[in-house]
Write a protein that holds these residues in place. Sequence first.
Motif: not given
Length: 423
Positions: A104-105, A108-110, A125-126, A131-134
């Motif tokens: 998570s640190g 790269s982001r999914f 939802v976006i 905010a959740l890191g995606y």
Amino acid sequence: MVFTEPIQTKKTTGFNDSVSIEPFPQAIEACDICILAIPDYAIELFLIQNFSLLKDSIMIDLTNGNRKNKRDLKRVLSSLDIKFDRWVKAFNDIGAIQELQHHSGGKSRFTTQVCGPDEESVEAVIRLAEALGYSTKKVPIDQYEKLQGAQDTIGWEWNHSIVLMVALFLLVSIYIIIQTSGRPNFEWYTILARHSNRMFAWTSIYGFALSLLPGTLIRLINAFGNTRRPRLLVWGCNIRKHVGLISLYFLFLHACMTVLLFGGEYFGYMLFSGEMAWEDEASMLTAVVSTSLFVITGIASLPSVGDAMNKAQFACVFGPVVWMALALGVMHVLFIGVTSWTATPRSPYAWARGMPPETLLSSVFPLFVMFLKAVQVGLGYIGWLKNKINASKRTSVHNKSSRPPEYNEVTPEKLENGVIQTA
Ligand code: HEM
């Protein structure tokens, strides 16, 4: 935000960070967005028991697959005859294993694709996903079925590259079988290993050349100032990485098979009193160096490695390194082949059935692609030179006009013709 057990660990910046743990019915009653991370067969019962508590919130559907009888949220809602359009499809394109392996640190982001019938819910939802890191990609509702099946397919790029490479392998194999079966003392069983090795080799070198062709053609088109992108080239660019990786697989087959088979029985033509001629030694050297460079490009195309590379490193590996690999691969074939093409009288092995030798045909196409690359680099260099000359001309004109007046040469003729105006 409200959570039931277990407590989530990702930071939720932008949303209320304080987490209250509530018993299940209260939790869903209080929630704005409900992420339905439950199996597809449980959705129906879940809705029957809880829909009345959830009807004012947004529901995220994580189910996957377009299998027959698949019960995604959209279908279950319509089968229960519930009019509800605050459902959103998201996160289903990210696998649980991917999530578990993700740091998570890390940098790269999914990316998750988000799709739903209600614009406001999609936007909410976006915001949650980001905010959740995606990273997010909004998908129009008419693409819903494609998104639903996101984990069902290996991807069109892999499908197309596999079909292309298998077709290439079959064509090459047919040629080798027809030509080689015309050799003196040919034994059919040797197709299994001795000659399949050559099929793998030829397929791999054509595959590598094919993977480098679209990029070269696009640069060539650019060099002529044309911005049109023919669809075939765009298609080629989309699958070139996959074609390159499948070629690497064929190269491994060739290298492993050669090492297993190598010896006087099959490769006697390369060994004279147990030793190689200089061409064959050179061929082996270029072969292994080429293989090592192709392996480097293969490693660099792994997402985890590619993501950590900067622009210059990327340009180096997919520029000089990969072209050097192809050039050395071609040299490897030329070192083994040229003597047999030109031998007089014609070798009944190399020119069996009067058909051109495989070493000749397998080097023609890569040589052609390398020629196109040389033209493209040459044109690029000419363009760069032209720009430089024009730029230096402009600077010299600019310098002249910006000279202070005392530096302008005042000649008697200029004064006479009135070129220089005196006050
Ligand atoms: C460890 C690396 C490699 C070894 C030991 C090796 C060895 C050989 C040998 C011994 C042959 C002669 C095969 C025969 O006469 O049956 C051959 C042929 C060939 N190799 Fe390699 N090679 C290697 C890597 C490569 C690479 C990197 C390429 C190009 C991408 C390549 C492409 C070819 C081709 C096209 C042929 C001609 C096949 C034919 O006769 O139809 N090889 N290689």
